[in-house]
Design a protein around this motif. Structure first.
Motif, mmCIF file in Angstrom:
data_model
loop_
_atom_site.group_PDB
_atom_site.id
_atom_site.type_symbol
_atom_site.label_atom_id
_atom_site.label_comp_id
_atom_site.label_asym_id
_atom_site.label_seq_id
_atom_site.Cartn_x
_atom_site.Cartn_y
_atom_site.Cartn_z
ATOM 1 N N ALA A 1 -98.735 -60.795 -13.090
ATOM 2 C CA ALA A 1 -99.610 -61.807 -13.688
ATOM 3 C C ALA A 1 -101.079 -61.456 -13.449
ATOM 4 C CB ALA A 1 -99.284 -63.184 -13.114
ATOM 5 N N LEU A 2 -101.367 -60.968 -12.254
ATOM 6 C CA LEU A 2 -102.741 -60.644 -11.889
ATOM 7 C C LEU A 2 -103.277 -59.477 -12.719
ATOM 8 C CD1 LEU A 2 -104.818 -61.706 -9.830
ATOM 9 C CD2 LEU A 2 -104.064 -59.918 -8.269
ATOM 10 N N ASN B 1 -96.978 -71.528 -6.976
ATOM 11 C CA ASN B 1 -96.528 -72.264 -5.792
ATOM 12 C C ASN B 1 -96.368 -73.755 -6.028
ATOM 13 O OD1 ASN B 1 -96.624 -69.826 -4.496
ATOM 14 N ND2 ASN B 1 -98.524 -70.227 -3.390
ATOM 15 N N ASN B 2 -96.943 -74.262 -7.116
ATOM 16 C CA ASN B 2 -96.831 -75.693 -7.390
ATOM 17 C C ASN B 2 -96.011 -75.958 -8.638
ATOM 18 O OD1 ASN B 2 -98.456 -76.518 -5.157
ATOM 19 N ND2 ASN B 2 -100.265 -75.892 -6.280
ATOM 20 N N GLU B 3 -96.568 -75.614 -9.818
ATOM 21 C CA GLU B 3 -95.900 -75.964 -11.072
ATOM 22 C C GLU B 3 -94.575 -75.224 -11.239
ATOM 23 O OE1 GLU B 3 -98.745 -78.602 -11.520
ATOM 24 O OE2 GLU B 3 -96.926 -78.425 -12.705
ATOM 25 N N MET B 4 -94.578 -73.914 -11.012
ATOM 26 C CA MET B 4 -93.335 -73.162 -11.159
ATOM 27 C C MET B 4 -92.308 -73.584 -10.114
ATOM 28 S SD MET B 4 -94.556 -69.292 -12.194
ATOM 29 C CE MET B 4 -92.868 -68.696 -12.052
ATOM 30 N N ALA B 5 -92.780 -73.768 -8.874
ATOM 31 C CA ALA B 5 -91.854 -74.173 -7.806
ATOM 32 C C ALA B 5 -91.220 -75.519 -8.120
ATOM 33 C CB ALA B 5 -92.591 -74.223 -6.475
ATOM 34 N N ARG B 6 -91.999 -76.414 -8.718
ATOM 35 C CA ARG B 6 -91.470 -77.739 -9.053
ATOM 36 C C ARG B 6 -90.397 -77.624 -10.135
ATOM 37 N NH1 ARG B 6 -96.048 -79.974 -10.275
ATOM 38 N NH2 ARG B 6 -96.483 -80.646 -8.169
ATOM 39 N N GLU B 7 -90.656 -76.804 -11.143
ATOM 40 C CA GLU B 7 -89.702 -76.654 -12.237
ATOM 41 C C GLU B 7 -88.434 -75.922 -11.802
ATOM 42 O OE1 GLU B 7 -91.698 -78.818 -15.073
ATOM 43 O OE2 GLU B 7 -89.740 -77.869 -15.232
ATOM 44 N N LEU B 8 -88.581 -75.014 -10.833
ATOM 45 C CA LEU B 8 -87.445 -74.181 -10.425
ATOM 46 C C LEU B 8 -86.734 -74.675 -9.175
ATOM 47 C CD1 LEU B 8 -89.133 -70.707 -11.029
ATOM 48 C CD2 LEU B 8 -87.358 -71.752 -12.441
ATOM 49 N N LYS C 1 -106.341 -67.108 -7.406
ATOM 50 C CA LYS C 1 -106.170 -68.473 -6.901
ATOM 51 C C LYS C 1 -105.434 -69.347 -7.909
ATOM 52 C CE LYS C 1 -108.728 -71.888 -4.233
ATOM 53 N NZ LYS C 1 -110.056 -72.244 -3.677
ATOM 54 N N LEU C 2 -105.807 -69.227 -9.197
ATOM 55 C CA LEU C 2 -105.157 -70.029 -10.233
ATOM 56 C C LEU C 2 -103.695 -69.629 -10.390
ATOM 57 C CD1 LEU C 2 -105.422 -72.146 -12.479
ATOM 58 C CD2 LEU C 2 -106.090 -70.296 -14.030
ATOM 59 N N ILE C 3 -103.422 -68.335 -10.394
ATOM 60 C CA ILE C 3 -102.033 -67.872 -10.543
ATOM 61 C C ILE C 3 -101.188 -68.357 -9.367
ATOM 62 C CG2 ILE C 3 -100.555 -65.815 -10.565
ATOM 63 C CD1 ILE C 3 -102.854 -64.386 -12.052
ATOM 64 N N ALA C 4 -101.736 -68.235 -8.149
ATOM 65 C CA ALA C 4 -100.986 -68.678 -6.964
ATOM 66 C C ALA C 4 -100.705 -70.171 -7.026
ATOM 67 C CB ALA C 4 -101.773 -68.332 -5.704
ATOM 68 N N ASP D 1 -100.544 -70.266 0.888
ATOM 69 C CA ASP D 1 -100.251 -69.704 -0.427
ATOM 70 C C ASP D 1 -99.604 -68.330 -0.298
ATOM 71 O OD1 ASP D 1 -103.104 -71.080 -2.202
ATOM 72 O OD2 ASP D 1 -101.034 -71.757 -2.088
ATOM 73 N N LEU D 2 -100.175 -67.503 0.568
ATOM 74 C CA LEU D 2 -99.639 -66.155 0.751
ATOM 75 C C LEU D 2 -98.226 -66.186 1.329
ATOM 76 C CD1 LEU D 2 -102.833 -64.397 2.134
ATOM 77 C CD2 LEU D 2 -101.784 -64.033 -0.095
ATOM 78 N N ASP D 3 -97.976 -67.129 2.209
ATOM 79 C CA ASP D 3 -96.652 -67.259 2.822
ATOM 80 C C ASP D 3 -95.593 -67.501 1.751
ATOM 81 O OD1 ASP D 3 -94.652 -67.474 4.693
ATOM 82 O OD2 ASP D 3 -95.116 -69.551 5.214
#
Length: 781
Positions: free
Chosen positions: A639-640, A654-661, A647-650, A622-624
């Motif tokens: 955001a934090l 890393n998942n939902e935003m990355a998928r959309e973008l 954990k939720l923001i990451a 996640d950090l990477d």
């Protein structure tokens, strides 16, 4: 098949056969005429749950070897524990084996049919002084057994006479004692290095009804006693089991020898199948079912054979997968991608290609005559598949395309639709985007106005140089359908080895739903029919839900490639690749731990270290990703500051935003970190559902509009008012009285239908938990 040919898994046949040490053992035994040319294997499941993919490997191995060497494979139910077994599991196991393509007839057996013979062998051991009745309780037996480094000590009841033991054992059978009062133990060696040999239990008292023998018995044999004797009674030549029974082999041989059976089977151990992101424990799978974390044993996310069958996997793909991974002597974990490769490879040459839209975006073709309709013929199979067939596809002035196939500001190599650009509609015309209709408040794209070239129907792509071809459906004829997108059940590769409660690693996105449209031909196919929805994935019409009304399709597996791979088109001089037999993935190389700081700038390395120190809950992966560049770090920090849940923001970044973008990159991002935090707060409060949150996110990322405004403008607040929901449910029940009657007459599987209708009536805004509870109450009331 010669050695030069290939097996169904894509490997040379010689390589596939060599990748099985058990086969080599059998060949050597046959060469020495060890069993007079006989090969008899067995598959002995305990009927205490549904079979999973690990059992499929054992089924393919045992039944496959028997077929290969013209032998027999017995199906024997290890039904010696009445407290956990059920006839439902017996039936499911038989169905799974037959679905995989194997048959045991006439060799169906139950350990319970040998209960009398087991008892006689136990009496025989008592008379030999090799077994005794012990009256220690379970905890005391454990204490007396010793440890790995310390020998055990004999039970004080070990010195009972043969006569005392025979009397007590007979009285145990007669039902004179309560559960746990006595057990029968083997008299072996309390100092044995193998702790399995320290006077193991052979029988225990269980006053429980047995699904097959009823109440005839109240004592039941232990696995380590019943299993070797069953093998011997059935003249099994090769008793093949998984590695966890390796230490049991010494006891297996002791029971066979001391009971002086006529046949002397031999046990062989092989590595069990472990798959990434899956659990292979029936006990844990039962918990998922009982706690309602999945829909049941056949939930398409489950690693059960029933789950894979409902998801749409083919028996051929599972058999080929089992061949592909081979039979080894050392445990290892197989990447789930290999199984997905196998099913994709199998379906690619079998299933018809049809049109579907998961995220509908309306398109009006302005120069197409109003009221006009036409039928276009479209082939069901591509040119490189040796199958033929076609269907008619209705076409009209208004169509739906997938929202992902349009962008206002497309990046390089986005070859789909954009303002002023042309694309080809699959099997139909070339259209050009002339105008974009947007919501004036939110900026959300609501409609596209296009023109078409009437001279391009049926033309090949070379007639007009357009680079993109997209799927579509006629708005007037398309059938509304639910598309289920399944993902891995767990977020961790090995949830069975993780610290803490394994359920905390369940993937919240293991099932995502899309309310889309399919072309009419697909909607008329029977449940269980498989398709490729072009450019979306392989799907099957669900066999349980949406049978009579709104169709439901489960995604089996995604497609091989996407435009994001940006593969360069081949020049005409390059030879085309043949698809005759795709090559199986190469064996995985040992993992080498990568230094996440190795290729980072000093600034990003410092950010990585800072976040690791302040947020220990975040893993290196996640950090990477979070520290890819300064923009992401700033977004995360912002955001934090609004929501203290790193954990939720990451996860969403890393998942939902990355998928959309993924298509146009983070450079096109218009949303801010505080807006993501606001969205997650709305989701956490239950103001909006998780599904709607993803839709709001997609809008927010490209428009930069605050999530509260998007939710308010579109009326997306989750409905949790019980009175309002009850009114919706009453309307649904009134409109579907026949289904209500069927449910109340025992057809409980219609529960999903009513939930789906209620969610549809509220446009997905109903609180799912509340809607479930209210429907249950009304239907059962």
């Amino acid at each position: 098949m010669s050695n030069a040919e290939t097996a169904p898994n894509g490997k040379p046949d010689s390589e596939t056969k060599a990748n099985n040490f058990v086969r080599t053992i059998i060949e050597e035994d046959l060469a020495r005429n060890k069993y007079q040319g006989r090969v008899v294997t067995r598959f002995p499941p305990e009927p205490n749950g549904y079979l999973h993919i690990g059992h499929a490997k054992s089924i393919c191995l045992n039944f496959g070897l028997a077929q290969e060497f013209n032998g027999q494979c017995h199906l024997r139910f290890d039904d010696t524990n009445p407290t956990k077994e059920d006839i439902e599991y017996v039936h499911s196991i038989q169905q799974d084996i037959k679905w995989l393509g194997f048959d045991w007839q006439p060799n169906l057996f139950h350990a319970s049919q040998y209960f009398e013979q087991f008892y006689e062998k136990a009496v025989f051991l008592i008379k030999k002084g090799k077994a005794y009745v012990c009256s220690l309780n379970e905890e005391e037996i454990r204490e007396y057994r010793g440890t790995v480094t310390e020998p055990g000590k004999p039970s004080p009841y070990r010195a009972r006479s043969v006569e005392q033991n025979l009397d007590l054992f007979q009285r145990m059978r007669n039902g004179e004692f309560e559960d746990g009062t006595h057990v029968l133990r083997a008299n072996i060696d309390m100092a044995a290095a193998n702790m399995k040999m320290r006077d193991p239990l052979l029988y225990r008292i269980r006053h429980a009804h047995h699904y097959k023998t009823g109440d005839a018995w109240c004592i039941y044999p232990m696995y380590d006693f019943a299993h070797p004797l069953s093998d011997a009674f059935e003249n099994i030549t090769h008793s093949i089991c998984t590695l966890e029974f390796e230490n049991n082999r010494e006891l297996y041989d002791w029971v066979v020898a001391e009971c002086e059976t006529e046949a002397v089977p031999r046990q062989y151990e092989f590595a069990r199948l472990n798959l990434t992101n899956m659990i292979m424990s029936k006990r844990k799978l039962l918990r998922l079912v009982n706690e309602g974390l999945v829909e049941g044993w056949d939930d398409p996310r489950m690693p059960t054979i029933a789950g894979f069958r409902r998801r749409g996997y083919t028996p051929e793909s599972i058999r080929n997968f089992c061949d592909m991974i081979g039979v080894a002597k050392a445990n290892s974990t197989v990447d789930l991608g290999q199984l997905e490769f196998s099913v994709r490879d199998d379906l690619n040459f079998k299933v018809p290609r049809v049109l579907a839209v998961a995220k509908p975006l309306k398109v009006v073709i302005e120069n197409y005559e109003e009221g006009k309709e036409e039928n276009i013929e479209g082939s069901l199979y591509p040119h490189d598949v040796p199958l033929e067939g076609s269907r008619t596809i209705p076409f009209s002035r208004e169509i739906y395309i997938d929202r992902d196939d349009f962008m206002l500001e497309p990046p390089k190599k986005f070859f789909r639709l954009a303002p002023g650009r042309e694309v080809r509609l699959r099997h139909a015309y070339i259209i050009k985007c002339e105008h974009v209709v947007q919501d004036p408040e939110t900026g959300q794209i609501t409609e596209l106005r296009c023109s078409y070239d009437p001279n391009t129907l049926g033309k090949t792509p070379t007639d007009r140089k357009v680079k993109g071809t997209i799927q579509w459906v006629s708005a007037a004829h398309a059938v509304p359908a639910t598309l289920r997108f399944y993902d891995r059940l767990f977020t961790m590769e090995r949830p069975d080895l993780a610290e803490g409660e394994f359920t905390q690693y369940l993937n919240p996105h293991s099932l995502d739903l899309a309310e889309g449209f399919v072309e009419p031909w697909a909607a008329t196919r029977e449940p269980g029919t498989r398709f490729q929805f072009e450019r979306i994935g392989f799907f099957i019409r669900d066999t349980k839900d949406g049978r009579d009304v709104h169709p439901v399709f489960n995604r089996i597996v995604g497609l091989r490639d996407s435009w994001a791979k940006q593969s360069e088109p081949k020049s005409e001089s390059q030879p085309a690749k043949t698809k005759a037999t795709p090559k199986a993935p190469a064996p995985a190389k040992p993992a080498v731990k990568r230094d996440p700081l190795a290729d980072k700038s000093p600034e990003m390395a410092a950010a990585f270290k800072r976040l690791k120190e302040t947020h220990a809950e975040l893993g290196d992966n996640d950090l990477d990703v979070l520290t890819t560049d300064a923009a992401r770090v700033a977004f995360f920090d912002a955001a934090l500051a609004e929501l203290d849940d790193a954990k939720l923001i990451a996860k969403w970044m890393n998942n939902e935003m990355a998928r959309e973008l993924k298509e146009n990159g983070w450079g096109a991002l218009k949303a801010t970190g505080p807006q993501l935090a606001q969205l997650l707060i709305l989701r956490n409060k239950g103001t909006i559902s998780a599904t709607i949150a993803k839709d709001v996110l997609a809008d927010m990322l490209v428009s930069g509009t605050d999530p509260q405004k998007i939710v308010a403008a579109k009326g997306l607040e989750q409905v949790s008012d019980s009175g309002a929901l009850e009114a919706v449910i009453d309307d649904v029940m009134t409109a579907n009285q026949a289904e209500v009657d069927r449910f109340r007459n025992g057809e409980k599987k219609l529960m999903g239908f009513f939930v789906g209708q209620a969610m549809k009536a509220t446009k997905g805004k109903a609180n799912p938990k509340m809607i479930n509870q209210l429907i249950q109450k009304k239907l059962n009331g």
